[in-house]
Design a protein around this motif. Structure first.
Motif, PDB file in Angstrom:
ATOM      1  N   GLN A   1       0.811  -1.350   0.144  1.00 11.44           N
ATOM      2  CA  GLN A   1       0.143   0.044  -0.019  1.00 11.44           C
ATOM      3  C   GLN A   1       0.878   1.414   0.305  1.00 11.44           C
ATOM      4  N   ARG A   2       2.205   0.820   0.205  1.00  8.78           N
ATOM      5  CA  ARG A   2       2.997   2.423   0.386  1.00  8.78           C
ATOM      6  C   ARG A   2       3.489   2.268  -1.048  1.00  8.78           C
ATOM      7  N   ILE A   3       3.342   1.452  -1.492  1.00  9.64           N
ATOM      8  CA  ILE A   3       4.109   1.857  -3.170  1.00  9.64           C
ATOM      9  C   ILE A   3       2.911   2.023  -3.896  1.00  9.64           C
ATOM     10  N   ALA A   4       1.509   1.887  -3.594  1.00  7.11           N
ATOM     11  CA  ALA A   4       0.456   2.229  -4.353  1.00  7.11           C
ATOM     12  C   ALA A   4       0.247   3.581  -3.714  1.00  7.11           C
ATOM     13  N   ILE A   5       0.941   4.614  -2.411  1.00  9.58           N
ATOM     14  CA  ILE A   5       0.756   5.923  -2.051  1.00  9.58           C
ATOM     15  C   ILE A   5       1.996   6.125  -3.301  1.00  9.58           C
ATOM     16  N   ALA A   6       2.765   5.852  -3.025  1.00  7.84           N
ATOM     17  CA  ALA A   6       4.299   7.021  -3.561  1.00  7.84           C
ATOM     18  C   ALA A   6       4.222   6.756  -5.292  1.00  7.84           C
ATOM     19  N   ARG A   7       3.229   5.701  -5.704  1.00  9.45           N
ATOM     20  CA  ARG A   7       2.833   5.583  -7.134  1.00  9.45           C
ATOM     21  C   ARG A   7       1.906   6.662  -7.476  1.00  9.45           C
ATOM     22  N   ALA A   8       0.513   7.111  -6.617  1.00  4.10           N
ATOM     23  CA  ALA A   8      -0.267   8.254  -6.736  1.00  4.10           C
ATOM     24  C   ALA A   8       0.702   9.611  -6.771  1.00  4.10           C
ATOM     25  N   LEU A   9       1.431   9.589  -5.838  1.00  3.65           N
ATOM     26  CA  LEU A   9       2.532  10.942  -6.444  1.00  3.65           C
ATOM     27  C   LEU A   9       3.033  11.603  -6.510  1.00  3.65           C
ATOM     28  N   SER A  10       4.154  10.074  -7.554  1.00  2.00           N
ATOM     29  CA  SER A  10       5.014  10.438  -8.376  1.00  2.00           C
ATOM     30  C   SER A  10       4.589  11.948  -9.714  1.00  2.00           C
ATOM     31  N   SER A  11       2.985  11.888  -9.810  1.00  2.00           N
ATOM     32  CA  SER A  11       2.520  12.868 -11.207  1.00  2.00           C
ATOM     33  C   SER A  11       2.649  13.893 -10.256  1.00  2.00           C
ATOM     34  N   ASP A  12       3.341  14.421  -8.473  1.00  2.00           N
ATOM     35  CA  ASP A  12       2.351  15.221  -8.587  1.00  2.00           C
ATOM     36  C   ASP A  12       1.166  15.847  -8.711  1.00  2.00           C
ATOM     37  N   PRO A  13      -0.110  15.103  -7.776  1.00  2.00           N
ATOM     38  CA  PRO A  13      -1.360  15.207  -7.971  1.00  2.00           C
ATOM     39  C   PRO A  13      -1.593  16.436  -7.104  1.00  2.00           C
ATOM     40  N   ASP A  14      -2.702  17.002  -7.498  1.00  2.00           N
ATOM     41  CA  ASP A  14      -3.545  17.959  -6.330  1.00  2.00           C
ATOM     42  C   ASP A  14      -4.688  16.917  -6.252  1.00  2.00           C
ATOM     43  N   VAL A  15      -5.381  15.689  -6.191  1.00  2.00           N
ATOM     44  CA  VAL A  15      -6.094  15.452  -5.555  1.00  2.00           C
ATOM     45  C   VAL A  15      -5.626  13.702  -5.525  1.00  2.00           C
ATOM     46  N   ILE A  16      -5.944  12.912  -4.484  1.00  2.00           N
ATOM     47  CA  ILE A  16      -5.986  11.749  -4.618  1.00  2.00           C
ATOM     48  C   ILE A  16      -6.989  11.048  -3.935  1.00  2.00           C
ATOM     49  N   VAL A  17      -7.602   9.942  -4.351  1.00  2.00           N
ATOM     50  CA  VAL A  17      -9.238   8.992  -4.653  1.00  2.00           C
ATOM     51  C   VAL A  17      -8.658   8.212  -3.939  1.00  2.00           C
ATOM     52  N   LEU A  18      -9.399   7.911  -2.576  1.00  2.00           N
ATOM     53  CA  LEU A  18      -8.211   6.938  -1.987  1.00  2.00           C
ATOM     54  C   LEU A  18      -9.804   5.830  -1.588  1.00  2.00           C
ATOM     55  N   ASP A  19      -9.680   5.088  -2.469  1.00  2.00           N
ATOM     56  CA  ASP A  19     -10.588   4.206  -2.146  1.00  2.00           C
ATOM     57  C   ASP A  19     -10.624   2.875  -1.642  1.00  2.00           C
ATOM     58  N   GLU A  20     -10.906   3.068  -0.158  1.00  2.00           N
ATOM     59  CA  GLU A  20     -10.921   2.199   1.004  1.00  2.00           C
ATOM     60  C   GLU A  20      -9.485   1.386   1.311  1.00  2.00           C
ATOM     61  N   PRO A  21      -8.852   2.004   1.393  1.00  2.00           N
ATOM     62  CA  PRO A  21      -7.446   2.022   1.500  1.00  2.00           C
ATOM     63  C   PRO A  21      -6.893   1.373   2.672  1.00  2.00           C
ATOM     64  N   THR A  22      -7.297   1.100   3.443  1.00  2.00           N
ATOM     65  CA  THR A  22      -6.978   0.740   4.647  1.00  2.00           C
ATOM     66  C   THR A  22      -7.571  -0.541   4.829  1.00  2.00           C
ATOM     67  N   SER A  23      -8.863  -1.207   4.507  1.00  2.00           N
ATOM     68  CA  SER A  23      -9.643  -2.018   4.698  1.00  2.00           C
ATOM     69  C   SER A  23      -8.690  -4.004   4.691  1.00  2.00           C
ATOM     70  N   ALA A  24      -7.512  -3.729   3.582  1.00  2.00           N
ATOM     71  CA  ALA A  24      -7.639  -5.402   3.372  1.00  2.00           C
ATOM     72  C   ALA A  24      -6.355  -5.126   4.405  1.00  2.00           C
ATOM     73  N   LEU A  25      -5.615  -3.890   5.697  1.00  2.00           N
ATOM     74  CA  LEU A  25      -4.993  -4.039   6.012  1.00  2.00           C
ATOM     75  C   LEU A  25      -5.263  -4.881   7.584  1.00  2.00           C
ATOM     76  N   ASP A  26      -4.241  -5.150   8.530  1.00  2.00           N
ATOM     77  CA  ASP A  26      -4.809  -5.358   9.873  1.00  2.00           C
ATOM     78  C   ASP A  26      -4.419  -3.882  10.498  1.00  2.00           C
ATOM     79  N   VAL A  27      -4.893  -4.012  11.568  1.00  2.00           N
ATOM     80  CA  VAL A  27      -5.403  -2.927  12.575  1.00  2.00           C
ATOM     81  C   VAL A  27      -4.123  -2.162  12.717  1.00  2.00           C
ATOM     82  N   SER A  28      -3.570  -2.702  12.917  1.00  2.00           N
ATOM     83  CA  SER A  28      -1.920  -2.046  13.531  1.00  2.00           C
ATOM     84  C   SER A  28      -1.443  -2.013  12.000  1.00  2.00           C
ATOM     85  N   VAL A  29      -1.401  -2.227  10.808  1.00  2.00           N
ATOM     86  CA  VAL A  29      -1.097  -1.297  10.076  1.00  2.00           C
ATOM     87  C   VAL A  29      -2.093  -0.095   9.736  1.00  2.00           C
ATOM     88  N   GLN A  30      -3.040  -0.621   9.107  1.00  2.00           N
ATOM     89  CA  GLN A  30      -4.106   0.757   9.740  1.00  2.00           C
ATOM     90  C   GLN A  30      -3.422   1.733   9.736  1.00  2.00           C
TER      91      GLN A  30
END
Length: 341
Positions: A179-208
């Motif tokens: 998920q950190r790779i996915a976030i870095a990928r979203a950042l790579s093109s200098d976005p103004d808006v990032i849509v986060l579609d359930e970004p933590t639902s597949a992760l353990d609570v501590s990682v969330q």
């Protein structure tokens, strides 16, 4: 005080000038053809979105919550331009350089949304390659593979990954690292808006918690705008400034997150929040149990969409409901005439 649906979003963003908006959604409707007659004409459709109005401000985190099937992910696809609306339009307000706002997305499951054939560093800079990003003014032009590799390493550090691991493939990372790779990928093109579609639902609570804290830090550092799609009220409470509650393709309540989540007005919002276990209050069953299954969206209910499930349904609910607001809380909107009383 009654506000027409087309003007309700205007009231929700009235305290900010036009130049502070980054996204504007006007009466968006999405219908999917489900059945055609022998001539090929559509005779039955699934009504996924039914008149969505939103005004997203620069630098804010805007949450969209609701149960499965309410249209959250369809709205995310419309915002991204992946799905054209049947009616209505989505405006990406121009940036300082005159170009429309750049929107990227972080999907729910990084395992399926990241290319398994590429090493991590190529996954991260893929949007840069696709968009043909030019260096920002004042930067030295960095070209070729070495420049892209350096950009990937820079982004990896920003999201908490070690640059020396970027030659691995996606399946060699843990869920939180992916998920950190996915976030870095979203950042790579200098976005103004990032849509986060359930970004933590597949992760353990501590990682969330780690991912949410990372998103908070990146937002403050780069002035990002987030649109968070989630059914997890706790995640929305932690991350968002404003929130909209969706039911059957409509926004039934919208306002500051503190107001909507602490003092909900619409019966559906109350039901949604009551379903979340909380240790700071005893369970109180103050209303009769209502059916929990979402009605089908092939034939929309007459009048209030929530009427068949609402324990407080009364006369007047058989009529279509407009978004309302209180005179002392113009930014807190709700689609229920009973709630106003």
């Amino acid at each position: 005080m009654t506000i027409a649906d087309s003007g309700a979003a205007m009231a929700a963003g009235a305290d900010r000038p036009e130049q502070d908006l980054v996204l504007e959604v006007r009466d968006v409707r999405v219908r999917f053809p489900m059945l055609r007659d022998w001539r090929g004409r559509v005779v039955q459709s699934a009504h996924a979105l039914n008149g969505i109005d939103l005004r997203i401000r620069r630098g804010e985190a805007f949450g969209i919550v609701g149960e499965s099937g309410c249209g959250k992910s369809t709205l995310a696809q419309v915002l991204m331009g992946l799905l054209p609306p049947t009616d209505g339009d989505v405006r990406r307000l121009p940036r300082g350089d005159g170009r429309p706002a750049n929107i990227q997305i972080v999907f729910q499951d990084p395992q399926s949304s990241l290319d398994p054939r590429l090493p991590a560093w190529k996954v991260i800079v893929e949007p840069v390659v696709v968009r043909g990003r030019r260096p920002a003014p004042g930067q030295a032009a960095r070209q070729g593979k070495a420049a892209l590799r350096a950009r990937a390493a820079e982004l990896a550090v920003q999201v908490g990954l070690r640059p020396e691991t970027l030659d691995r493939y996606v399946h060699e990372f843990s869920g939180g690292q992916r998920q950190r790779i996915a976030i870095a990928r979203a950042l790579s093109s200098d976005p103004d808006v990032i849509v986060l579609d359930e970004p933590t639902s597949a992760l353990d609570v501590s990682v969330q918690a780690q991912i949410l804290n990372l998103l908070q830090d990146l937002r403050r550092r780069y002035g990002l705008t987030y649109v968070l799609i989630s059914h997890n009220v706790s995640v929305v409470r932690h991350l968002c400034d404003r929130v909209a509650v969706m039911y059957l393709g409509q926004i039934v309540e919208q306002g500051m997150a503190s107001a909507v989540l602490e003092s909900p007005r619409h019966p559906y919002t109350r039901e949604l929040l009551d379903a979340v276990p909380r240790l700071d209050r005893p369970w109180v069953e103050d209303a009769p149990a209502a059916p929990v299954e979402l009605p089908g969206n092939r034939a929309l209910p007459a009048g209030c969409f929530f009427r068949e499930r609402c324990p407080w349904a009364t006369q007047g609910c058989e009529r279509p409901q407009s978004l309302l607001c209180d005179a002392d809380a113009l930014q807190h909107l709700f689609r229920c005439h009973v709630a106003q009383k």
